[in-house]
Write a protein that holds these residues in place. Structure first.
Motif: not given
Length: 130
Positions: A32-39, A83-90
């Motif tokens: 949920s955090v990474l959906c908004t931006q990398p961290a 850390y960045t969310i991937t397309d699969l994570g999205c």
């Protein structure tokens, strides 16, 4: 046949390993955090109240291994990791949003049921499973 997932044949062998990786509180909150931006690690730790260093580290490794996030080493001093969310994570965004909205809509009903249950059990209620 209905589209209701609960009416579909239950394939525990296929679904259990996937659910074990995505159906825990830290996975949902981290994604949920990474959906908004990398961290970066410490940013995630600050935003996820209650998570330990060890729990976050293990969760991030598990998410990266499962292809839900990516890890990038930053050329900074000291070296940083983002850390960045991937397309699969999205692709989990919609089901997680549905679960989040369900939690908001039904959390108080669950709390009420818990109070009723706890009151019944503490008053010597009969448990037919024993």
């Amino acid at each position: 046949m209905s589209e209701n997932v609960l009416e579909l044949p239950l394939d525990v062998t296929a679904t259990r390993p996937v659910l074990e990786h995505i159906a825990n509180k830290w996975t949902v909150l981290i994604l949920s955090v990474l959906c908004t931006q990398p961290a970066r690690f410490n940013d995630l730790r600050r935003r996820l109240d209650g998570i330990t260093h060890k729990a976050l580290s293990e969760a991030l490794k598990r998410l990266e291994r499962n292809g839900l996030i990516s890890r990038k080493v930053l050329p900074t001093q000291p070296i940083g990791v983002e850390y960045t969310i991937t397309d699969l994570g999205c692709s989990l965004r919609e089901p997680f949003a549905a679960l989040y909205n369900w939690s908001l809509a039904n959390g108080s009903a669950m709390e009420k049921a818990q109070r009723v249950y706890d009151t019944t059990k503490s008053n010597g209620g009969f448990d037919e499973n024993i």
